[in-house]
Motif scaffolding. Structure first.
Motif, mmCIF file in Angstrom:
data_model
loop_
_atom_site.group_PDB
_atom_site.id
_atom_site.type_symbol
_atom_site.label_atom_id
_atom_site.label_comp_id
_atom_site.label_asym_id
_atom_site.label_seq_id
_atom_site.Cartn_x
_atom_site.Cartn_y
_atom_site.Cartn_z
ATOM 1 N N LEU A 54 -25.329 41.307 18.460
ATOM 2 C CA LEU A 54 -26.560 41.085 17.709
ATOM 3 C C LEU A 54 -27.234 42.411 17.391
ATOM 4 O O LEU A 54 -27.999 42.936 18.185
ATOM 5 C CB LEU A 54 -27.500 40.196 18.517
ATOM 6 C CG LEU A 54 -26.882 38.858 18.914
ATOM 7 C CD1 LEU A 54 -27.758 38.149 19.911
ATOM 8 C CD2 LEU A 54 -26.651 38.000 17.687
ATOM 9 N N HIS A 108 -28.405 41.474 25.111
ATOM 10 C CA HIS A 108 -29.681 42.163 25.003
ATOM 11 C C HIS A 108 -29.528 43.669 24.890
ATOM 12 O O HIS A 108 -30.233 44.326 24.141
ATOM 13 C CB HIS A 108 -30.539 41.860 26.228
ATOM 14 C CG HIS A 108 -30.821 40.405 26.394
ATOM 15 N ND1 HIS A 108 -30.430 39.697 27.499
ATOM 16 C CD2 HIS A 108 -31.434 39.533 25.593
ATOM 17 C CE1 HIS A 108 -30.803 38.441 27.376
ATOM 18 N NE2 HIS A 108 -31.418 38.312 26.235
ATOM 19 N N TYR A 109 -28.594 44.225 25.640
ATOM 20 C CA TYR A 109 -28.441 45.677 25.661
ATOM 21 C C TYR A 109 -28.025 46.203 24.297
ATOM 22 O O TYR A 109 -28.527 47.222 23.827
ATOM 23 C CB TYR A 109 -27.396 46.087 26.710
ATOM 24 C CG TYR A 109 -27.893 45.998 28.131
ATOM 25 C CD1 TYR A 109 -28.802 46.934 28.612
ATOM 26 C CD2 TYR A 109 -27.464 45.002 28.980
ATOM 27 C CE1 TYR A 109 -29.256 46.866 29.916
ATOM 28 C CE2 TYR A 109 -27.910 44.925 30.277
ATOM 29 C CZ TYR A 109 -28.810 45.862 30.749
ATOM 30 O OH TYR A 109 -29.253 45.792 32.035
ATOM 31 N N ILE A 299 -35.871 27.879 15.731
ATOM 32 C CA ILE A 299 -35.043 28.236 16.879
ATOM 33 C C ILE A 299 -35.109 27.170 17.973
ATOM 34 O O ILE A 299 -34.109 26.849 18.606
ATOM 35 C CB ILE A 299 -35.439 29.631 17.411
ATOM 36 C CG1 ILE A 299 -34.855 30.686 16.466
ATOM 37 C CG2 ILE A 299 -34.922 29.849 18.824
ATOM 38 C CD1 ILE A 299 -35.286 32.078 16.746
ATOM 39 N N LEU A 300 -36.294 26.577 18.161
ATOM 40 C CA LEU A 300 -36.405 25.547 19.190
ATOM 41 C C LEU A 300 -35.773 24.241 18.733
ATOM 42 O O LEU A 300 -35.160 23.515 19.511
ATOM 43 C CB LEU A 300 -37.877 25.315 19.549
ATOM 44 C CG LEU A 300 -38.554 26.457 20.297
ATOM 45 C CD1 LEU A 300 -39.992 26.103 20.595
ATOM 46 C CD2 LEU A 300 -37.811 26.779 21.578
ATOM 47 N N TYR B 28 -37.480 39.892 33.129
ATOM 48 C CA TYR B 28 -36.016 39.925 33.039
ATOM 49 C C TYR B 28 -35.380 39.629 34.399
ATOM 50 O O TYR B 28 -34.429 38.868 34.500
ATOM 51 C CB TYR B 28 -35.527 41.281 32.522
ATOM 52 C CG TYR B 28 -34.032 41.293 32.340
ATOM 53 C CD1 TYR B 28 -33.462 40.789 31.185
ATOM 54 C CD2 TYR B 28 -33.193 41.744 33.350
ATOM 55 C CE1 TYR B 28 -32.092 40.760 31.022
ATOM 56 C CE2 TYR B 28 -31.813 41.717 33.200
ATOM 57 C CZ TYR B 28 -31.270 41.226 32.038
ATOM 58 O OH TYR B 28 -29.917 41.183 31.897
ATOM 59 N N GLY B 32 -33.899 36.521 33.425
ATOM 60 C CA GLY B 32 -32.803 37.006 32.592
ATOM 61 C C GLY B 32 -33.136 37.027 31.114
ATOM 62 O O GLY B 32 -32.245 36.973 30.274
ATOM 63 N N ILE B 33 -34.414 37.084 30.788
ATOM 64 C CA ILE B 33 -34.819 37.105 29.382
ATOM 65 C C ILE B 33 -35.483 38.432 29.055
ATOM 66 O O ILE B 33 -36.362 38.889 29.797
ATOM 67 C CB ILE B 33 -35.780 35.931 29.083
ATOM 68 C CG1 ILE B 33 -34.954 34.653 28.997
ATOM 69 C CG2 ILE B 33 -36.590 36.178 27.830
ATOM 70 C CD1 ILE B 33 -35.595 33.531 28.292
ATOM 71 N N VAL B 34 -35.019 39.073 27.979
ATOM 72 C CA VAL B 34 -35.682 40.281 27.514
ATOM 73 C C VAL B 34 -36.777 39.855 26.547
ATOM 74 O O VAL B 34 -36.502 39.273 25.504
ATOM 75 C CB VAL B 34 -34.701 41.229 26.803
ATOM 76 C CG1 VAL B 34 -35.444 42.394 26.202
ATOM 77 C CG2 VAL B 34 -33.659 41.733 27.780
ATOM 78 N N PHE B 36 -39.034 40.499 23.835
ATOM 79 C CA PHE B 36 -39.347 41.456 22.777
ATOM 80 C C PHE B 36 -40.830 41.429 22.404
ATOM 81 O O PHE B 36 -41.313 42.321 21.725
ATOM 82 C CB PHE B 36 -38.489 41.178 21.536
ATOM 83 C CG PHE B 36 -37.090 41.696 21.669
ATOM 84 C CD1 PHE B 36 -36.730 42.901 21.110
ATOM 85 C CD2 PHE B 36 -36.137 40.989 22.371
ATOM 86 C CE1 PHE B 36 -35.446 43.397 21.248
ATOM 87 C CE2 PHE B 36 -34.854 41.470 22.516
ATOM 88 C CZ PHE B 36 -34.504 42.681 21.947
ATOM 89 N N VAL B 86 -35.595 27.743 26.103
ATOM 90 C CA VAL B 86 -34.382 28.507 25.763
ATOM 91 C C VAL B 86 -33.765 29.194 26.984
ATOM 92 O O VAL B 86 -32.884 30.025 26.840
ATOM 93 C CB VAL B 86 -34.658 29.571 24.673
ATOM 94 C CG1 VAL B 86 -35.048 28.906 23.373
ATOM 95 C CG2 VAL B 86 -35.708 30.568 25.115
ATOM 96 N N SER B 91 -27.967 33.767 23.935
ATOM 97 C CA SER B 91 -28.863 34.927 23.898
ATOM 98 C C SER B 91 -29.465 35.111 22.509
ATOM 99 O O SER B 91 -30.552 35.656 22.377
ATOM 100 C CB SER B 91 -28.137 36.190 24.360
ATOM 101 O OG SER B 91 -27.012 36.427 23.574
ATOM 102 N N GLN B 94 -32.646 33.230 22.612
ATOM 103 C CA GLN B 94 -33.619 33.892 23.497
ATOM 104 C C GLN B 94 -34.237 35.107 22.827
ATOM 105 O O GLN B 94 -35.452 35.277 22.813
ATOM 106 C CB GLN B 94 -32.933 34.320 24.799
ATOM 107 C CG GLN B 94 -32.435 33.145 25.608
ATOM 108 C CD GLN B 94 -31.710 33.580 26.858
ATOM 109 O OE1 GLN B 94 -31.330 34.742 26.993
ATOM 110 N NE2 GLN B 94 -31.516 32.665 27.778
ATOM 111 N N ILE B 95 -33.376 35.951 22.246
ATOM 112 C CA ILE B 95 -33.883 37.166 21.619
ATOM 113 C C ILE B 95 -34.822 36.814 20.473
ATOM 114 O O ILE B 95 -35.935 37.331 20.374
ATOM 115 C CB ILE B 95 -32.713 38.039 21.104
ATOM 116 C CG1 ILE B 95 -31.923 38.624 22.275
ATOM 117 C CG2 ILE B 95 -33.238 39.172 20.220
ATOM 118 C CD1 ILE B 95 -30.678 39.381 21.876
ATOM 119 N N LEU B 233 -32.634 47.351 34.110
ATOM 120 C CA LEU B 233 -33.367 46.121 33.774
ATOM 121 C C LEU B 233 -33.447 45.216 34.988
ATOM 122 O O LEU B 233 -32.436 44.959 35.633
ATOM 123 C CB LEU B 233 -32.624 45.383 32.654
ATOM 124 C CG LEU B 233 -33.198 45.443 31.232
ATOM 125 C CD1 LEU B 233 -32.247 44.777 30.272
ATOM 126 C CD2 LEU B 233 -34.565 44.836 31.142
#
Lengths: 324, 285
Positions: A54, A108-109, A299-300, B28, B32-34, B36, B86, B91, B94-95, B233
């Motif tokens: 992503l 995420h990274y 998204i939901l 996180y 486990g969620i970043v 933003f 979510v 991911s 989530q993002i 993280l």
């Protein structure tokens, strides 16, 4: 067979639409931008959808594309048609530079690293004033209208160029998705370790995909520069209005499918343009606020994108057909 | 001497970065969620504190608990209504849910407060203490002290209280935690609310030397991510080290590079760390 008929009909409709719009009017602009953003989301879809990496840094390639062709035109009088290929080459190179250190990262990274790369590109464009004109931006110079010079009196030809671009990018996407590379990418996405074991060079495949995506995005940046006529580092390299938006279009439409980015663009871009138009004088931020709300709702409600609505519809229709 | 001065300034400013970023790393670490949208809660904290200063006559630093409380309440609702849906999703979802939240919060603030820049005036704004030939800026020192107090309070909470232990248990193994009778959904709400509350707290304490406007979060977002990635993280101790490191890097790069390139150095550090040691400098491999 049915599928091909549908595709031909859609392309014919898309070709007919510019004929009924005012050749330089507001809706022609919206239509052109929608096609361009659909094409960019499709290019993003290669790396974001097929490789599941992503990227939030595609503005880097886009901005490089817009700046390369415009600088070549300004300084050397080179036609943007040729500039576009220089843009693609540089975009591919940038993709390689970004991909080599970040390809091992996941989820995420990878998103974070590419976001930072996009910002690096923006800062450089702002600081390297002698080349880019700095924060003051660049104007695409006026040249006498001709196809060879990529200069037109009306917006109409831009709409057709954008349509051709979208078709080309979509065909490239489909060819890759159905080809050997698509299978390799899917294998990597499902289980990278297993893909490696059965002999797929995972790094190489991901790099190839990233470079193709970067080349296409940069070339689309050139097309965008010709439509926009003026841009500055903060718009061409914008994290919010390029990188994130392109990713959002693909995700809202349906990531990893050829239809998704097109659906997403035709859903989002007109809504956004309309809201900007309706509210820009009244309340700053309202249109973006609504945009954000739509995003959260989609998204939901449809985490796999709007494309699933059609799938659900078709399933229901077929279910009914089987019953009767 | 200016070198030592820069390191000193960097450490003071970095202490605040640590608290701001602990919020991000906590979310996180537990879920486990970043997030933003985390930097937008910094903006909210700054606005709460600014309004408390402008209308209640409260010192912005003393308004920090209020900022914390407002963000905490908002975070509770956001976690319960949005993020919780979510937690088990891809991911991608989530993002981009948190990206959507970021857009909503930033533009909501733009709509509510307008785009003008707001700052506060405090009696200690320009004061500094001299320490030999070094100067310690009083607003930096106060912000640092508040951050330190906040960090110690969090540490104490996580270590000794039942809630803190339950939250750490949830982070380690949600299934086992649930079997031991811990309401994990409640723990997630608590973690998210606490995380964004801490960031908002940091927003309030920097107000004496940072101007607030709706897009201010954008200035901090990469910075926060750099801090947490440097520290690893999910690691709270790492965020403290990362925060101090980023403060010093920023102060030193200001010494050697023009102001426009200050962020560039930070971005490059960020990318290099991600590429070379994505688990963070202090994290175990």
């Amino acid at each position: 067979m049915k599928r091909w008929i549908a595709i031909v009909v859609i392309v014919l409709v898309a070709m007919a639409v510019p004929q009924v719009l005012n050749p330089s009017g507001y809706w022609m602009r919206v239509f052109t931008l929608t096609l361009l953003f659909a094409a960019m989301a499709q290019a993003w879809n290669l790396i974001g959808g097929l490789a599941n990496q992503l990227s939030l840094g595609h503005a880097a390639f886009f901005g490089i594309g817009a700046y390369t062709s415009t600088i070549l035109l300004l300084k050397f009088g080179i036609s943007p048609w040729i500039g576009m290929f220089a843009a693609g080459a540089l975009g591919g190179l940038a993709a390689l530079v970004i991909a080599v250190p970040t390809m091992r990262l996941q989820g995420h990274y990878f998103a974070l690293a590419t976001l930072a790369f996009g910002e690096v590109a923006r800062v450089i464009a702002n600081v390297w004033t002698s080349l880019t004109g700095g924060p003051g931006g660049l104007s695409v110079p006026f040249v006498p209208p001709s196809f060879a010079a990529y200069s037109f009196k009306q917006l109409l030809p831009h709409a057709y160029i954008a349509l051709v671009a979208l078709i080309i990018v979509t065909v490239i996407f489909e060819v890759i998705r159905r080809g050997a590379m698509g299978y390799r990418l899917r294998a990597i996405r499902e289980n990278a370790a297993a893909a490696e074991v059965i002999g797929i060079d995972t790094t190489k495949v991901k790099l190839q995909t990233a470079v193709i995506s970067g080349v296409l995005t940069a070339m689309l940046g050139t097309l965008f520069a010709q439509v926009a006529v003026f841009f500055d580092p903060d718009t061409a390299f914008s994290a919010a209005s390029i990188s994130i938006r392109v990713a959002l279009i693909a995700i809202i439409g349906g990531v990893g499918t050829a239809v998704g980015p097109i659906l997403g663009a035709f859903f989002i871009v007109p809504i956004e343009e309309l809201m900007n138009d309706l509210f820009s004088s009244g309340a700053a931020g309202l249109s973006q606020l609504i945009f954000g709300v739509i995003l959260i709702v989609v998204i939901l409600w449809r985490p796999r994108g709007l494309v699933t609505i059609f799938e659900a519809l078709r399933a229901r229709l077929q279910g009914r057909g089987a019953q009767s | 001497m200016s070198f030592i001065q820069a390191i000193l300034d960097g450490l003071l400013v970095g202490g605040v970065y640590a608290v701001i970023s602990i919020g991000l790393t906590l979310v996180y670490g537990v879920m486990g969620i970043v997030n933003f949208a985390q930097a937008e809660f910094l903006m909210i904290g700054m606005f709460v504190s600014w309004f408390a200063w402008a209308y209640l006559g409260l010192d912005p630093v003393l308004a920090a608990p209020l900022s914390f409380a407002v963000a905490f309440a908002l975070g509770w609702v956001v976690q319960g209504q949005l993020i919780s849906r979510v937690l088990k999703a891809l991911s991608v979802a989530q993002i981009f849910l948190t990206v959507g939240l970021m857009i909503v919060l930033e533009n909501g603030a733009l709509l509510a407060f307008g785009s003008q820049f707001r700052s506060v005036t405090t009696p200690y704004q320009t004061m500094s203490l001299s320490l030999g030939s070094l100067f310690i800026s009083v607003p930096y020192l106060i912000a640092f002290a508040m951050s330190l107090a906040c960090g110690v309070a969090l540490w104490w909470f996580m270590r000794t209280s039942w809630f803190g232990r339950a939250m750490r248990a949830t982070a380690q193994n949600p299934m086992a935690a649930q079997l031991m009778g811990i309401d994990t959904a409640l723990m997630y709400k608590l973690a998210f609310a606490l995380g964004v509350g801490l960031t908002a707290f940091g927003g309030a304490v920097v107000l004496p030397y940072v101007t607030v406007f709706p897009q201010v979060g954008g200035q901090f977002v990469v910075l926060m991510f750099t801090v947490v990635v440097l520290g690893g993280l999910g690691s709270v101790a790492g965020a403290v080290v990362g925060g101090l490191a980023v403060g010093v890097i920023q102060a030193l790069s200001a010494l050697f590079f023009p102001i426009q390139l200050q962020n560039l150095v930070l971005f490059l550090v960020f990318i290099v760390v991600l590429a070379v040691r994505p688990q963070g400098l202090v994290g175990a491999s």
